[in-house]
Structure formats: structure tokens, C-alpha cells
Design a protein around this motif. Structure first.
Motif, mmCIF file in Angstrom:
data_model
loop_
_atom_site.group_PDB
_atom_site.id
_atom_site.type_symbol
_atom_site.label_atom_id
_atom_site.label_comp_id
_atom_site.label_asym_id
_atom_site.label_seq_id
_atom_site.Cartn_x
_atom_site.Cartn_y
_atom_site.Cartn_z
ATOM 1 N N PHE A 57 -8.033 50.646 -7.886
ATOM 2 C CA PHE A 57 -8.190 49.418 -8.651
ATOM 3 C C PHE A 57 -6.830 48.917 -9.125
ATOM 4 N N SER A 58 -6.051 49.800 -9.741
ATOM 5 C CA SER A 58 -4.707 49.411 -10.164
ATOM 6 C C SER A 58 -3.897 50.629 -10.573
ATOM 7 N N GLY A 59 -2.649 50.634 -10.132
ATOM 8 C CA GLY A 59 -1.723 51.681 -10.545
ATOM 9 C C GLY A 59 -0.970 51.329 -11.803
ATOM 10 N N GLY A 60 -1.364 50.249 -12.472
ATOM 11 C CA GLY A 60 -0.700 49.823 -13.691
ATOM 12 C C GLY A 60 0.218 48.653 -13.449
ATOM 13 N N ALA A 61 1.059 48.366 -14.427
ATOM 14 C CA ALA A 61 1.971 47.232 -14.327
ATOM 15 C C ALA A 61 3.147 47.574 -13.419
ATOM 16 N N ASP A 62 3.727 46.540 -12.868
ATOM 17 C CA ASP A 62 4.969 46.687 -12.116
ATOM 18 C C ASP A 62 6.093 46.942 -13.128
ATOM 19 N N VAL A 63 6.545 48.215 -13.231
ATOM 20 C CA VAL A 63 7.488 48.582 -14.287
ATOM 21 C C VAL A 63 8.854 47.931 -14.118
ATOM 22 N N SER A 64 9.110 47.348 -12.954
ATOM 23 C CA SER A 64 10.384 46.646 -12.792
ATOM 24 C C SER A 64 10.483 45.475 -13.769
ATOM 25 N N MET A 65 9.330 44.986 -14.247
ATOM 26 C CA MET A 65 9.335 43.901 -15.228
ATOM 27 C C MET A 65 9.937 44.341 -16.558
ATOM 28 N N PHE A 66 9.968 45.666 -16.801
ATOM 29 C CA PHE A 66 10.416 46.177 -18.090
ATOM 30 C C PHE A 66 11.905 46.525 -18.110
ATOM 31 N N GLN A 67 12.514 46.585 -16.960
ATOM 32 C CA GLN A 67 13.891 47.072 -16.868
ATOM 33 C C GLN A 67 14.868 46.100 -17.530
ATOM 34 N N ASP A 68 15.694 46.651 -18.421
ATOM 35 C CA ASP A 68 16.765 45.894 -19.079
ATOM 36 C C ASP A 68 16.258 44.681 -19.849
ATOM 37 N N ARG A 69 15.045 44.742 -20.349
ATOM 38 C CA ARG A 69 14.525 43.641 -21.169
ATOM 39 C C ARG A 69 14.748 43.961 -22.648
ATOM 40 N N SER A 70 15.029 42.955 -23.413
ATOM 41 C CA SER A 70 15.119 43.106 -24.859
ATOM 42 C C SER A 70 13.721 42.994 -25.464
ATOM 43 N N GLY A 71 13.608 43.372 -26.737
ATOM 44 C CA GLY A 71 12.334 43.230 -27.419
ATOM 45 C C GLY A 71 11.869 41.791 -27.471
ATOM 46 N N ALA A 72 12.818 40.871 -27.676
ATOM 47 C CA ALA A 72 12.460 39.453 -27.736
ATOM 48 C C ALA A 72 11.945 38.957 -26.395
ATOM 49 N N GLU A 73 12.573 39.399 -25.319
ATOM 50 C CA GLU A 73 12.128 39.005 -23.981
ATOM 51 C C GLU A 73 10.753 39.588 -23.682
ATOM 52 N N ALA A 74 10.538 40.838 -24.111
ATOM 53 C CA ALA A 74 9.238 41.475 -23.893
ATOM 54 C C ALA A 74 8.143 40.752 -24.664
ATOM 55 N N ARG A 75 8.467 40.310 -25.867
ATOM 56 C CA ARG A 75 7.480 39.579 -26.667
ATOM 57 C C ARG A 75 6.997 38.332 -25.932
ATOM 58 N N ALA A 76 7.916 37.585 -25.368
ATOM 59 C CA ALA A 76 7.545 36.377 -24.633
ATOM 60 C C ALA A 76 6.716 36.719 -23.398
ATOM 61 N N LEU A 77 7.103 37.807 -22.713
ATOM 62 C CA LEU A 77 6.389 38.232 -21.510
ATOM 63 C C LEU A 77 4.934 38.574 -21.827
ATOM 64 N N PHE A 78 4.728 39.388 -22.861
ATOM 65 C CA PHE A 78 3.374 39.848 -23.144
ATOM 66 C C PHE A 78 2.533 38.790 -23.840
ATOM 67 N N ALA A 79 3.172 37.888 -24.569
ATOM 68 C CA ALA A 79 2.412 36.787 -25.152
ATOM 69 C C ALA A 79 1.724 35.985 -24.057
ATOM 70 N N GLU A 80 2.425 35.771 -22.963
ATOM 71 C CA GLU A 80 1.847 35.048 -21.828
ATOM 72 C C GLU A 80 0.832 35.912 -21.081
ATOM 73 N N ALA A 81 1.102 37.221 -21.001
ATOM 74 C CA ALA A 81 0.224 38.112 -20.255
ATOM 75 C C ALA A 81 -1.147 38.267 -20.912
ATOM 76 N N PHE A 82 -1.236 37.956 -22.204
ATOM 77 C CA PHE A 82 -2.529 38.058 -22.886
ATOM 78 C C PHE A 82 -3.480 36.921 -22.504
ATOM 79 N N GLU A 83 -2.984 35.881 -21.869
ATOM 80 C CA GLU A 83 -3.851 34.742 -21.546
ATOM 81 C C GLU A 83 -5.037 35.121 -20.668
ATOM 82 N N PRO A 84 -4.839 35.836 -19.541
ATOM 83 C CA PRO A 84 -6.017 36.217 -18.749
ATOM 84 C C PRO A 84 -6.927 37.215 -19.465
ATOM 85 N N ILE A 85 -6.355 38.066 -20.323
ATOM 86 C CA ILE A 85 -7.177 38.994 -21.102
ATOM 87 C C ILE A 85 -8.123 38.199 -22.004
ATOM 88 N N ALA A 86 -7.566 37.236 -22.713
ATOM 89 C CA ALA A 86 -8.379 36.404 -23.601
ATOM 90 C C ALA A 86 -9.395 35.582 -22.816
#
Length: 264
Positions: A57-86
Motif C-alpha cells: 500500500f505504501s512504504g511511507g513518505a519520500d524521505v528525500s523531501m526532508f533532507q536539508d529542510r528547516s523547520g519553517a520549510e517543513a511547516r509550509a510543506l506539511f500545512a499543504e500536505a494536510f489538505e488531502p487528509i482533511a
């Protein structure tokens, strides 16, 4: 290359996720899923199945998305990623996740956003985020706690271990476990049964569950007066009530599968 396909079978939408070889969850896959949910809403489908192509079904997220990201960048990434969940949780119809092989990390969070989970025998589940020094970023521990309680949810996330489908069913995370070769048929049959039911009422049930998880039962009693009593104005409810009065309780319950609901 990730791909999300949309198939309509009568009143059921079947959404298939594909990102070989491990069906890793990407922003592109999330966008495709969000578009599919919106399409299903626009077309007035009455139930949905979310499944995946390939051996897991899924091996999880593509961890390359997490490499060298700051907390602020991650916040923006996951804020958008919650849209399909919602979108899955807010869809005005029941959504069933049909999972197989492995259902890990972001893949499990996606399944938890669905109303119901049907798992193939032998499926392995895990929230693996602790292995990379992280926690669940798409609401995994939150929704696990809703299903199996806070202590068990923390155990699953702290340990980052693997659990089989039978264990997750016993812990009330998975609704049903079926033979692997029957997974699609089992999920589709259940979805078709729900699609033939009172989808207007099912939509309200989803709202009530979400509200009570956020606000508690007493506040939801008041909320119910706003969202549930309008069901009295639907053809679904009046048709079923008239049948009940005409047939009597025993005959109605024996023949309830013959009630045709219009969803409005």
C-alpha cells in the motif's frame, strides 16, 4: 512517476495510488488524491475506496523531501500536505481504505484519515518516524489515539515497530481483515452497500464523530440539533419511516436491505 487514477463503479469511486516501487507518498501523490476526492464530491458519488497498485500500500513518505529542510520549510510543506487528509475526513460519504503488503508512516496516516480500513491478511503496519528522529507529521499519532487510545498510540509511535493486520484489528485500528486475494472485492462490496444506504445520514454521522472528538459529547449534543435534525426533511428518512410504519418493525428489519435511499 506517481499517479492517481479515478474509476467510478456505479455510485462508488475507486481511487488507486501508484508510485513504484514502494508507493512512497509525495506531494504529487497528495495533489492527485485531493483532486480525486474533489472530483468524487462534484460527481455526487456515495462512497469511495482508496487502494494502491503494486505489492504494498505504501512504504511511507519520500524521505528525500526532508533532507536539508528547516523547520519553517517543513511547516509550509506539511500545512499543504494536510489538505488531502482533511478532504478524506470531510468528504460527505464513507471512505474505505483497502490496504495490503505494508502500510507505513505517511501511508498509514493516509489510511487513518479514511472512515474505515479493510486490510489484507499479512499486512504489516508501522509508524516508523521515530527511526529518523521524527514524530508523525500527518496526524498519525492523533488519529491512532482516537481509534485505540492514547497509551497504545504512544506505544506504536515510540517503538516504531511492525504490527500485523490481526493485531491492528484487535486494537480497533483496522475494521476488517480479509484474505489478500479478496481485498478489492471486500472493500468494493462494503462500499457499494454503504452507497446504497442513507448517505445524507452517513455524512452527518461523520460530522458528529469529528465534533465529539474535538469538543466532547455534551457540546456535540447541541451541535446535533443543527446538523442532524434536518434529516427529517430528507426523502431518505421519510421514505424509511413510512415503510417502517407500513410493514411493522419485524418485517421492516427483515427487509431493510430493500430500502432504496436517495441520499437527500
Amino acid at each position: 512517476m506517481s499517479e492517481v487514477t479515478f474509476e467510478r463503479i456505479d455510485d462508488v469511486a475507486v481511487v488507486t495510488l501508484a508510485n513504484p516501487p514502494a508507493n512512497t507518498y509525495t506531494a504529487e501523490l497528495g495533489d492527485g488524491l485531493l483532486g480525486s476526492v474533489r472530483k468524487a464530491v462534484d460527481e455526487g458519488v456515495r462512497a469511495m475506496v482508496v487502494q494502491a497498485h503494486g505489492p504494498l500500500f505504501s512504504g511511507g513518505a519520500d524521505v528525500s523531501m526532508f533532507q536539508d529542510r528547516s523547520g519553517a520549510e517543513a511547516r509550509a510543506l506539511f500545512a499543504e500536505a494536510f489538505e488531502p487528509i482533511a478532504a478524506l475526513e470531510d468528504a460527505p460519504f464513507p471512505v474505505i481504505a483497502a490496504v495490503h503488503g505494508q502500510c507505513l508512516a505517511a501511508g498509514l496516516e493516509l489510511a487513518l484519515a479514511c472512515d474505515l480500513i479493510v486490510a489484507a491478511e499479512g499486512t504489516q503496519f508501522s509508524q516508523t518516524e521515530a527511526k529518523i528522529g521524527a514524530t508523525t507529521f500527518l496526524g498519525g499519532v492523533d488519529r491512532l489515539a482516537q481509534r485505540c487510545g492514547p497509551a497504545r498510540a504512544k506505544e506504536i509511535v515510540f517503538d516504531a515497530g511492525f504490527h500485523d493486520a490481526a493485531t491492528f484489528e484487535r486494537w480497533n485500528i483496522v475494521n476488517r481483515v480479509v484474505p489478500a486475494d479478496e481485498l478489492r472485492d471486500a472493500a468494493l462490496t462494503w462500499a457499494q452497500k454503504l452507497a446504497g444506504g442513507p448517505t445524507a445520514a452517513h455524512a452527518v454521522t461523520k460530522q458528529l464523530v469529528q465534533h465529539t472528538l474535538a469538543h466532547g459529547a455534551r457540546e456535540t449534543d447541541s451541535y446535533l440539533l443543527d446538523v442532524a435534525t434536518p434529516l427529517f426533511d430528507t426523502r431518505d428518512m421519510q421514505h424509511a419511516v413510512n415503510l417502517l410504519l407500513t410493514q411493522g418493525v419485524r418485517q421492516f428489519m427483515a427487509n431493510h436491505h430493500e430500502v432504496v435511499f436517495a441520499g437527500r
